[in-house]
Write a protein that holds these residues in place. Structure first.
Motif, short mmCIF file in Angstrom:
data_model
loop_
_atom_site.label_atom_id
_atom_site.label_comp_id
_atom_site.label_asym_id
_atom_site.label_seq_id
_atom_site.Cartn_x
_atom_site.Cartn_y
_atom_site.Cartn_z
N HIS B 12 -0.51 7.04 2.50
CA HIS B 12 0.81 7.35 3.06
C HIS B 12 1.79 6.21 2.83
CE1 HIS B 12 -0.42 11.07 4.76
NE2 HIS B 12 -1.35 10.53 5.52
N THR B 13 1.25 5.00 2.65
CA THR B 13 2.09 3.82 2.50
C THR B 13 1.37 2.77 1.66
OG1 THR B 13 2.84 1.84 3.71
CG2 THR B 13 1.31 3.26 4.87
N SER B 14 2.13 1.96 0.97
CA SER B 14 1.53 0.87 0.18
C SER B 14 0.77 -0.10 1.08
CB SER B 14 2.61 0.09 -0.57
OG SER B 14 3.21 0.93 -1.52
N ASN B 15 1.22 -0.22 2.35
CA ASN B 15 0.49 -1.09 3.28
C ASN B 15 -0.98 -0.68 3.36
OD1 ASN B 15 2.46 -2.94 4.29
ND2 ASN B 15 3.42 -1.23 5.37
N HIS B 16 -1.23 0.62 3.38
CA HIS B 16 -2.61 1.11 3.42
C HIS B 16 -3.30 0.84 2.09
CE1 HIS B 16 -1.62 4.20 6.86
NE2 HIS B 16 -1.31 2.97 7.16
N ILE B 34 -2.02 0.89 -8.98
CA ILE B 34 -1.08 1.36 -10.02
C ILE B 34 0.06 2.12 -9.35
CG2 ILE B 34 -2.87 1.54 -11.81
CD1 ILE B 34 -2.82 4.64 -11.22
N PRO B 35 1.20 2.26 -10.04
CA PRO B 35 2.30 3.03 -9.44
C PRO B 35 1.83 4.48 -9.19
CG PRO B 35 3.04 1.85 -11.40
CD PRO B 35 1.55 1.70 -11.35
N SER B 42 6.10 11.63 -4.31
CA SER B 42 7.44 11.06 -4.54
C SER B 42 7.53 9.63 -4.02
CB SER B 42 8.48 11.92 -3.82
OG SER B 42 8.20 11.90 -2.43
N ASP B 43 6.40 9.06 -3.54
CA ASP B 43 6.47 7.72 -2.96
C ASP B 43 6.80 6.65 -3.99
OD1 ASP B 43 6.15 8.49 -0.46
OD2 ASP B 43 4.13 7.69 -0.15
N CYS B 44 7.47 5.59 -3.50
CA CYS B 44 7.88 4.53 -4.42
C CYS B 44 6.77 3.50 -4.64
CB CYS B 44 9.10 3.77 -3.90
SG CYS B 44 9.88 4.37 -2.43
N GLY B 45 5.68 3.59 -3.90
CA GLY B 45 4.71 2.51 -3.91
C GLY B 45 3.56 2.66 -4.88
N VAL B 46 2.41 2.17 -4.44
CA VAL B 46 1.24 2.13 -5.30
C VAL B 46 0.10 2.97 -4.74
CG1 VAL B 46 1.69 -0.14 -6.31
CG2 VAL B 46 0.50 0.01 -4.12
#
Lengths: 389, 75
Positions: B12-16, B34-35, B42-46
């Motif tokens: 759900h989040t790059s933090n995870h 990886i991206p 649609s998330d901007c993270g990894v």
């Protein structure tokens, strides 16, 4: 430390100096991990994200937190306390605190009081004994939360958080602890102390830079009714115009202070390598040394703690014929001793110990303070006391 | 060049994702951040790329470590 350096006894305001690894980690972060953490998939963003994750793990390790993702970073302890208090309390709720608190607790509570939250302030003796019977008697059917400082920023007295934590667990209340004065200087295990919410700052005894802090959200805290202080970009669920509801993103809108957290992570690892218990012992030794010296000086009083009241290392003193502000100025300019005078943002604590409104001169040694420095500071204090007689 | 089949673990989040990477590293399970592939989210993270053969091990380990997985996709 070179002789030209001042004798810094204001570690309760912010610690100085910092371990060298802190500076090095921050420089490395700027030079090599300059991307925005959690906002992109390129390697510099990933490097910054890893640094934030390492800081989260370090904080989890020092506070005995099993799930690092329950730690939300912010700029300082004050914001963490505001987040917990304003985010959880609603009109009709009742909250209990002590008469030893810093304004970072009292001011949000007074503001909440004007919005219909009932507040009880439990008395504390000048020597640091919290009235546990009064605290228990203050609990009623509307009580939602107890908030307590782990130690007074004025006297250094450590409050009985373990007993209050147990009581809160038994009475099904949430327990919020302000660890600004103790994190890194006194062992804190959130589970053992039954703490549900722990607010910490990075720049005091955690030895990190200013601009770092956060809130640890325990598993008993219901996220569904916990309002964030701010909402905005998190890099996650970017398709939604609503704030994500999962930790830590729900409370971490806007770019986090990755450079500061790089320093904080290095500082916490440095502390863990030396063990918090050992550091706590060092603080006790410095405090005892300081108090023994103060006992020999006529015209100076320090606030002694009650039998069995542990200390976070800070000592507050007053001069018989010298105001705290003049004493502080002269200690700086004539004796190279830096300390903080006045009310230390804690008027209720100064009322408790009988030093309101003039306050005290607060001496707060740190991990790098030596007994030679304390001897020199005591000489300066003695000279001031003599001149005022 | 031949590539082994791999699984993409979405969060759900790059933090995870960063925390998952630490957990997997500790368990000696190779993983690469990886991206997030656009067709998956649609998330901007990894996200984390792991060997497909380790899919179930990874899922179990992350669950035990309280890291919420948003999706597992074989690519």
């Amino acid at each position: 430390m070179s002789a030209a350096r001042p004798i810094y006894l204001d570690n309760a305001a912010t610690s100085w100096p910092k371990p060298e690894v802190v500076t090095a980690a921050m420089i490395r972060c700027i030079d090599e991990a300059g991307g925005n953490p959690g906002r992109a998939g390129h390697r510099m963003s990933i490097a910054a994200g890893r640094i934030v994750a390492e800081a989260r793990q370090a904080i989890a390790d020092i506070f005995g937190v099993s799930d690092p993702l329950r730690i939300a970073f912010g700029p300082n302890g004050t914001e963490a306390l505001n987040l917990a208090l304003l985010g959880l309390l609603r009109a009709g709720d009742h909250v209990i605190t002590s008469a030893m608190e810093h304004n970072s607790v009292m001011r949000p509570l007074r503001a909440l009081e004007s919005r219909g939250v009932a507040l009880s302030v439990v008395p504390c003796s000048p020597s640091g004994e919290l009235d546990l019977e009064a605290l228990e008697a203050a609990i009623d059917s509307r009580t939602k939360l107890v908030v307590l400082t782990h130690a007074s920023n004025v006297t250094g007295a450590v409050l009985p958080v373990a007993r209050v934590g147990r009581l809160c667990r038994d009475r099904e209340l949430l327990f919020l602890v302000d660890a600004a004065a103790t994190a890194g200087a006194i062992p804190i295990d959130m589970n053992a102390l039954c703490i549900d919410l722990l607010a910490f700052t990075g720049h005091k005894s955690l030895l990190g830079p200013t601009g770092t802090g956060g809130l640890v959200v325990g598993e008993r805290v219901e996220l569904a009714s916990f309002e964030p202080l701010k909402r905005g970009g998190t890099g996650s669920r970017s398709d939604l115009e609503r704030q994500p509801e999962f930790l830590p993103d729900v409370f971490e809108s806007g770019t986090v202070n990755a450079v500061g957290l790089a320093g904080l992570a290095a500082a916490v690892r440095w502390i863990l390598d030396r063990r918090v218990e050992t550091i706590a012992e060092h603080h006790q030794q410095l405090r005892s040394f300081l108090c023994r010296g103060l006992d020999q000086i006529e015209g100076v009083r320090y606030l002694a703690l009650g039998k069995g009241v542990p200390s976070a290392g800070t000592v507050s003193i007053t001069f018989e014929n010298l105001s705290p502000s003049e004493a502080g100025y002269r200690l700086d300019t004539e004796h190279d001793v830096l300390c903080r005078v006045g009310l230390h943002c804690a008027p209720v604590a100064h009322r408790t110990i009988g030093t309101f409104p003039h306050g005290t001169v607060r001496l707060s040694p740190g991990i790098f303070t030596t007994t030679d420095q304390l001897s020199a500071a005591l000489k300066g204090i003695d000279a001031l006391a003599r001149s005022a007689r | 060049m031949t590539t082994e089949p791999y699984t993409v673990v979405l969060f759900h989040t790059s933090n995870h994702a960063f925390h998952a990477e630490m957990v997997l590293k500790k368990a000696d399970i190779p993983c690469k951040l990886i991206p997030v592939p656009r067709h998956l989210s649609s998330d901007c993270g990894v996200c984390a790329r792991v060997a497909a053969a380790q899919k179930s091990t990874v899922a179990a380990l992350l669950e035990r470590s309280k890291v919420t997985v948003a999706g597992l996709h074989d690519l």
